[in-house]
Write an enzyme that holds these catalytic residues in place. Structure first.
Site, PDB file in Angstrom:
ATOM      1  N   ASN B 387      -3.178  22.646  23.346  1.00 58.18           N
ATOM      2  CA  ASN B 387      -3.138  21.295  22.807  1.00 58.18           C
ATOM      3  C   ASN B 387      -4.199  21.105  21.724  1.00 58.18           C
ATOM      4  O   ASN B 387      -3.887  21.085  20.532  1.00 58.18           O
ATOM      5  CB  ASN B 387      -3.323  20.298  23.955  1.00 58.18           C
ATOM      6  CG  ASN B 387      -3.068  18.873  23.515  1.00 58.18           C
ATOM      7  OD1 ASN B 387      -3.076  18.565  22.333  1.00 58.18           O
ATOM      8  ND2 ASN B 387      -2.823  17.995  24.458  1.00 58.18           N
ATOM      9  N   ASP B 388      -5.445  21.016  22.138  1.00 55.64           N
ATOM     10  CA  ASP B 388      -6.496  20.711  21.170  1.00 55.64           C
ATOM     11  C   ASP B 388      -6.608  21.754  20.060  1.00 55.64           C
ATOM     12  O   ASP B 388      -6.990  21.432  18.940  1.00 55.64           O
ATOM     13  CB  ASP B 388      -7.846  20.590  21.886  1.00 55.64           C
ATOM     14  CG  ASP B 388      -7.865  19.410  22.847  1.00 55.64           C
ATOM     15  OD1 ASP B 388      -7.165  18.425  22.559  1.00 55.64           O
ATOM     16  OD2 ASP B 388      -8.555  19.485  23.870  1.00 55.64           O
ATOM     17  N   VAL B 389      -6.266  23.002  20.376  1.00 53.28           N
ATOM     18  CA  VAL B 389      -6.469  24.078  19.393  1.00 53.28           C
ATOM     19  C   VAL B 389      -5.432  24.047  18.276  1.00 53.28           C
ATOM     20  O   VAL B 389      -5.520  24.824  17.330  1.00 53.28           O
ATOM     21  CB  VAL B 389      -6.462  25.466  20.061  1.00 53.28           C
ATOM     22  CG1 VAL B 389      -7.598  25.570  21.059  1.00 53.28           C
ATOM     23  CG2 VAL B 389      -5.128  25.771  20.698  1.00 53.28           C
TER      24      VAL B 389
END
Lengths: 102, 462
Positions: B387-389
């Site tokens: 997700n964040d990456v």
């Protein structure tokens, strides 16, 4: 045993620190976890220290502390070895074993 | 005899360094750990002949201790799941720190006015503090990653309390180091309890996402503690191995912190995501869903697919199915590549281990730097459990807590498919703007189930 005094210890400290830094600086990201685990295993050498410490323990309290320390250190060494070996074994068994992608 | 012991320690130190060096390449990594293992066995065996070890009881205790600790750790290490590896490393590392603290305790207990020097005492004290902190801190890290301890603990005045504790530890340390070696039991006990408490309190407020960096830091600290104990015990093997690991671990910690774009001091002294809600900006577009069948067909008729796996994939145990899907796509002539973010998984390199376990050869696995320019030419980028990456906010919004973190440019692919279990935001709680992008489709469901459906849909095409 050899006597390591004052500045000799300092020199060993300095050279070992540079060695550690150099050894790691060339490691590809894909091996970071196994390497952290591997270095975790290497400081399991503390086992040798705990053996000596327990070896000249004199009171029951010292023996108790030493005994626990030996258990902990043996755990560090054995556990560190097993998990590192397991991880690295998988890298080896991947069927396309070129090893140049790093 | 002394000559043989010293020689064995010397050989062990060489083997450790050679072993670590060999672990820097996939082809020689396995011999590397084996050589290091040989060094360890050698050093341990000759130590039984060490002149400072005396007394039948002590010998018995040593053998018993090695048998118990070694067997338990060997057994637990054999059966641990690959996804649980980080916390296992934390646990073993904590044990090493505890052992170093134990050596320190015995040294301080045995100190007498005739034998001590201020330098020796100071080094023993420093090593004991570091070992204790690494011990209790690693145990907390283990408990957190293992899910035994869910919450991060924050309370007002936490920093002040930590400072007060460390100040007390330093004062007690000075008292012991500058004293004549006769240390009161109360002082020693207080010193160790406060050191242990500091490790716990320092680790408690740190969130799960930052834990790998913290484990790496404690790994370095244990190395340092072991090195100091080597000086105390006049043992060059301990000194060299400990300091090498201390230095290597420090560098590794920095590399990890840098990859996550989280300066070490932020990880240790502040909480993640503080103030992010204020900076929330309007998101354009809507989330569009896709069914597994359509996603499978889309990939089957692509010429290039890049898969971005995250920890969520590993938690769902989907990596085997993903590899099966990859093989099917490859048979159809699709060029499939894996893109690994430096912090995918729980530690740098953890995802590579998980994929290797599933049988994915490492020449189709690429680092961020190697693959980021290729997303532009990819027909499909499939993000699974990450997700964040892949959140473009890291490039665009300076107010975002993850701003500046290098991300995988999955959003540049012609089509993006995000496999996600639910609709919530990611590990850090930051909204992912990629999910709202025009070229993005959401594929909801459990990773393993979705992967199986994708496999079925590609198979159905014949």
């Amino acid at each position: 045993m050899i006597e390591i005094s004052g500045f000799v210890a300092l020199y060993i400290f300095m050279l070992a620190a540079f060695t550690g830094y150099e050894v790691i600086s060339k490691v590809p990201v894909i091996l970071h976890t196994p390497l952290m685990s591997g270095s975790n295993f290497v400081h399991g050498i503390v086992l040798v220290g705990t053996m000596v410490a327990l070896g000249h323990a004199q009171t029951p309290l010292e023996q108790a502390i030493g005994f626990i320390a030996v258990i902990l250190a043996a755990g560090n060494a054995a556990g560190g070895y097993v998990v590192t070996e397991r991880m690295l074994e998988m890298f080896k068994s991947s069927k396309d074993d070129k090893g140049d992608k790093a | 005899m002394s000559l043989i012991i010293n020689l064995a320690y010397f050989v062990a130190a060489v083997l450790f360094i050679v072993g670590l060096k060999q672990m820097s390449s996939p082809t020689t990594a396995r011999p590397g750990i084996i050589w290091a293992g040989v060094g360890m066995v050698l050093a341990t065996v000759v130590t039984f002949a060490h002149p400072e070890i005396s007394g039948g009881v002590n010998y018995t205790l040593i053998v018993l201790g090695i048998a118990i600790g070694g067997a338990l750790a060997w057994w637990s290490g054999k059966k641990v799941q690959m996804t649980d590896m980080p916390q296992m490393i934390a646990l073993y590392n904590g044990m090493g720190g505890g052992a170093a603290a134990g050596i320190g305790a015995i040294y301080l207990l045995q100190a007498t006015p005739e034998t001590v020097t201020t330098t020796g005492m100071a080094i023993a004290v420093i090593g004991s503090v570091i070992g204790s902190v690494a011990f209790s801190g690693s145990l907390v890290a283990y408990a957190k990653l293992q899910g035994l301890m869910k919450k991060t603990l924050n309370f007002p005045g936490q920093q002040v309390l930590n400072l007060a504790i460390i100040a007390l530890v330093v004062i007690l340390g000075f008292v012991m180091a500058l004293g004549d070696g006769t240390i009161g039991g109360g002082t020693l006990l207080a010193f160790f309890i406060l050191s242990l408490a500091f490790g716990v309190l320092m680790t408690l407020p740190i969130g799960g996402a930052d834990m790998p960096v913290v484990i790496s830091l404690y790994n370095a600290l244990t190395g340092l503690a072991v090195g100091f104990k080597g000086i105390v015990l006049d043992n060059p093997a301990l000194m060299i191995a400990g300091i090498v690991v201390g230095a290597a671990g420090s560098l590794l910690t920095q590399l990890m912190a840098k990859a996550m774009n989280r300066p070490l001091k932020n990880i240790l002294f502040s909480q993640f995501g503080g103030g992010s809600s204020a900076a929330e900006e309007e998101i354009e577009g809507t989330m569009k869903e896709i069914q597994a069948n359509d996603a499978g067909i889309m990939m089957a008729y692509s010429s290039k697919v890049i898969i971005v796996p995250g920890y969520g994939m590993a938690v769902a145990q989907a990596q085997h199915k993903i590899w099966e899907l990859t093989e099917l796509l490859q048979k159809r002539g699709v060029d499939v590549k894996f893109a690994i973010h430096p912090v995918a998984g729980r530690m740098p390199g953890h995802m590579n281990v998980l994929l290797a376990e599933a049988g994915v050869p490492y020449d189709i696995i690429y680092d961020l730097d190697e693959i980021n320019d290729e997303f532009k030419t990819a027909d499909v980028a499939m993000v699974i459990g990450a997700n964040d990456v892949v959140n473009p906010v890291a490039r665009t919004n300076p107010d975002s807590p993850i701003y500046g973190m290098p991300i995988l440019n999955a959003d540049e692919a012609h089509n993006v498919i995000c496999v996600k279990r639910g609709r919530g935001s990611g590990f850090s709680g930051i909204e992912n703007h990629l999910f709202y992008a025009e070229n993005n489709r959401m594929l909801y469901g459990d990773g393993q189930k979705v992967a199986a459906e994708l496999v079925a849909s590609v198979k159905a095409l014949g």
